[in-house]
Design a protein around this motif. Sequence first.
Motif, short mmCIF file in Angstrom:
data_model
loop_
_atom_site.label_atom_id
_atom_site.label_comp_id
_atom_site.label_asym_id
_atom_site.label_seq_id
_atom_site.Cartn_x
_atom_site.Cartn_y
_atom_site.Cartn_z
N LEU A 120 -19.49 14.67 6.05
CA LEU A 120 -19.34 15.96 6.40
C LEU A 120 -18.15 16.79 5.51
O LEU A 120 -17.92 17.96 5.13
N ALA A 121 -17.22 15.73 4.95
CA ALA A 121 -16.39 16.20 4.05
C ALA A 121 -17.03 16.90 2.58
O ALA A 121 -18.01 16.46 2.23
N ASP A 122 -16.19 18.01 2.18
CA ASP A 122 -16.80 18.54 0.95
C ASP A 122 -17.23 17.83 -0.32
O ASP A 122 -18.13 17.84 -0.92
N GLY A 123 -16.42 16.81 -0.58
CA GLY A 123 -16.85 15.94 -1.67
C GLY A 123 -16.08 14.79 -1.54
O GLY A 123 -15.03 14.70 -0.91
N PRO A 124 -16.39 13.44 -2.34
CA PRO A 124 -15.91 12.41 -2.00
C PRO A 124 -14.54 12.46 -2.99
O PRO A 124 -14.48 11.32 -3.93
N ASP A 125 -13.96 13.31 -3.39
CA ASP A 125 -12.77 13.13 -4.25
C ASP A 125 -11.46 12.60 -3.93
O ASP A 125 -10.64 12.24 -4.55
N LEU A 126 -11.42 12.25 -2.63
CA LEU A 126 -10.19 11.42 -1.80
C LEU A 126 -10.54 10.29 -1.82
O LEU A 126 -11.48 9.57 -1.30
N GLN A 127 -9.75 9.45 -2.60
CA GLN A 127 -10.05 7.74 -2.32
C GLN A 127 -9.81 7.20 -0.75
O GLN A 127 -8.85 7.83 -0.32
N PRO A 128 -10.70 6.65 -0.34
CA PRO A 128 -10.63 6.07 0.91
C PRO A 128 -9.30 5.19 0.90
O PRO A 128 -8.86 4.56 -0.32
N LEU A 129 -8.65 4.85 1.92
CA LEU A 129 -7.72 3.76 1.90
C LEU A 129 -8.18 2.34 1.48
O LEU A 129 -7.69 1.57 0.79
N ALA A 130 -9.65 2.22 1.69
CA ALA A 130 -10.26 0.56 1.29
C ALA A 130 -10.22 0.72 -0.09
O ALA A 130 -10.30 -0.36 -0.80
N ALA A 131 -10.23 1.86 -0.85
CA ALA A 131 -10.08 1.81 -2.39
C ALA A 131 -8.77 1.58 -2.95
O ALA A 131 -8.45 0.71 -3.97
N LEU A 132 -7.75 2.17 -1.96
CA LEU A 132 -6.38 1.59 -2.55
C LEU A 132 -5.77 0.22 -2.37
O LEU A 132 -5.22 -0.25 -3.01
N ASP A 133 -6.44 -0.33 -1.39
CA ASP A 133 -6.21 -1.75 -1.10
C ASP A 133 -7.19 -2.27 -0.28
O ASP A 133 -7.14 -2.69 1.03
N PRO A 134 -8.28 -2.69 -1.18
CA PRO A 134 -9.78 -3.32 -0.43
C PRO A 134 -9.28 -4.88 0.01
O PRO A 134 -10.12 -5.10 1.09
N VAL A 173 -7.47 16.80 11.10
CA VAL A 173 -6.80 16.59 9.73
C VAL A 173 -7.20 15.45 8.76
O VAL A 173 -7.81 14.63 9.34
N THR A 174 -7.17 15.88 7.36
CA THR A 174 -7.57 14.94 6.30
C THR A 174 -6.14 14.58 5.91
O THR A 174 -5.48 15.40 5.28
N GLN A 175 -5.85 13.48 5.52
CA GLN A 175 -4.64 12.71 4.95
C GLN A 175 -4.88 13.20 3.24
O GLN A 175 -5.89 12.95 2.58
N GLY A 176 -3.77 13.97 2.76
CA GLY A 176 -3.96 14.07 1.13
C GLY A 176 -3.81 12.65 0.50
O GLY A 176 -3.39 11.69 1.05
N ALA A 177 -4.12 12.88 -0.85
CA ALA A 177 -4.03 11.66 -1.68
C ALA A 177 -2.46 11.01 -1.69
O ALA A 177 -2.24 9.70 -1.68
N ARG A 225 -0.19 11.20 0.75
CA ARG A 225 0.03 10.62 2.04
C ARG A 225 -0.73 9.29 2.14
O ARG A 225 -0.18 8.24 2.71
N ARG A 226 -1.79 9.27 1.51
CA ARG A 226 -2.63 8.05 1.70
C ARG A 226 -1.79 6.82 0.97
O ARG A 226 -1.81 5.59 1.38
N ARG A 227 -1.25 7.25 -0.27
CA ARG A 227 -0.69 6.31 -1.06
C ARG A 227 0.49 5.86 -0.20
O ARG A 227 0.83 4.64 -0.25
N ALA A 228 1.25 6.76 0.43
CA ALA A 228 2.35 6.21 1.03
C ALA A 228 2.31 5.44 2.37
O ALA A 228 2.93 4.37 2.76
N VAL A 229 1.05 5.94 3.13
CA VAL A 229 0.78 5.13 4.25
C VAL A 229 0.43 3.55 3.70
O VAL A 229 0.91 2.53 4.47
N MET A 230 -0.22 3.62 2.68
CA MET A 230 -0.71 2.07 2.24
C MET A 230 0.44 1.13 1.74
O MET A 230 0.53 0.13 2.02
N ALA A 231 1.46 2.06 1.06
CA ALA A 231 2.58 1.45 0.42
C ALA A 231 3.27 0.79 1.81
O ALA A 231 3.86 -0.36 1.83
N THR A 232 3.58 1.64 2.71
CA THR A 232 4.07 1.10 4.25
C THR A 232 3.29 -0.25 4.68
O THR A 232 3.95 -1.23 5.11
N CYS A 233 2.08 -0.15 4.64
CA CYS A 233 1.25 -1.22 5.14
C CYS A 233 1.57 -2.30 4.38
O CYS A 233 1.70 -3.48 4.78
N ARG A 234 1.44 -2.28 3.12
CA ARG A 234 1.71 -3.40 2.16
C ARG A 234 3.09 -4.10 2.44
O ARG A 234 3.37 -5.39 2.79
#
Length: 463
Positions: free
Chosen positions: A279-293, A249-253, A255-264
């Motif tokens: 291996l992912a198709d393209g780097p279009d999904l921001q990593p969690l590290a970009a959402l909260d470095p 599974v890959t977390q969508g954008a 879901r990532r925002r919601a996960v990081m909001a919870t972490c904050r």
Amino acid sequence: MTMMEKQPRWLPDISQRPGPRYRAIAAALRDDIDSGALPIGAKLPTHRDLAWRLGVTVGTVTRAYAEAERGGLIGGEVGRGTFVRDPRPAEAPGDDSGIIDLSVNALTQHPNEDRLRRALASLAERNDLSGLMHYPPVNGSARHRQAGALWIEQTTGLAVDPARVLPTAGGQNAMHLALAAITRPGDSLLVEQLSYPAVKPLAGLLDLRLVPVAMDGEGLLPDALEQAADAHGAHALYCMPRLHNPTTVTQGAERRRAVMATCRRAGIRVVEDDVYGFLADGPDLQPLAALDPERVLFLTSLSKNLMPGLRTGFLLCPPPLMDRVRTLLRATLLGVNPLGAELAAEFILSGAALESATQRRALVAERQAQARRLIPGATSDTACPHLWLNLPEPWRREDFARALLARGVRVTPADAFAVARGDTPHAVRVCIGGVERTDLLEQGLRTVAALLAEPAAMGESFV
Ligand SMILES: Cc1ncc(COP(=O)(O)O)c(C=O)c1O
């Protein structure tokens, strides 16, 4: 046998050996390989040279080498010469035992042998190797950090400051450093309910209690994360938001925002494992590290893309944690092997790593298509080097894996990934990237498909 020097000057004593001369030479060759006097990889003299020194015809040596080659002892490489071969099978692990091993999440090594040869040759020509002969700076050389930053950028789209990147001895070492940096013994560590198995022994070593967090088809559930953090007073999370091992599974954008909001909200620091991200198709999904470095330690590795033997990975670290990670690195390794890190840098900076990634994406896509043809119900992400197969009722995961092994195919039942008892799905992971030969993979997948179509086997104790 007389000598193995820098020059290929093997010269057997065949005077006491009976029979035709070519047989005597072939027998001497076998004996010297068996005794180790001629090691794996040793270069043999040319036909002409050996013939001249033994006082036999060139045809005699040619026949002797041909016999040894048929026996798998030596092999010729066009333009390079004749070498003692490695007798171990170059196939997937397990081929020698007749088992088709679909339990190891590695990708075939073969295509990268040439890249390794080129990188070694390019290193050998350089005149600044003395820098690699000393203890390395604990956070790696500037070139190694720069290479790590580039690899992260190439695979995530995230431009990072090389000063925040630490070369590590593979992804596993990066996990150790990151988890040790954000926890204390006795802490709870939040993890996806199914997780990379090696997090379990690491948690044991660091004295961490693993707390499973429920997932759905998009990965971690933010509400479950919040509840688990509250219930256990946990402030650390290890997760794989992209191409999760084992569920794919890959977390969508969102879901990532919601996960990081919870972490904050809950004050959770995150270790983001992205070893399959290339291996992912393209780097279009921001990593969690970009959402909260400031909150996320991001790790990646070259094991799956180039070769696990390189033992090189990278950790992107929030600046306030750098000192702690450096101390951990110094205390455990003194510093990462600079030769391995230099090879990794060579692969990345020359473009070879990216080239390999492109090739591997194509290989995985091809094999996923092959798997889908043979096992139509497989719903895994097609960029993943493995399948996650939910078993039809009434198959139980252990019975399925056992029955499959009895037919010569090894897969991994969900138990290996479960971090707590209970609620483990009846599923197995089937790795499709590691078996070198596609005909063997086909045979393995056909066996899986055939068993899926059969009624469940009876367990061993039924009376
Ligand atoms: C999710 C995950 N993280 C980390 C690793 C370890 O990677 P490395 O070989 O670079 O130590 C693996 C290896 O299988 C993995 O699957």
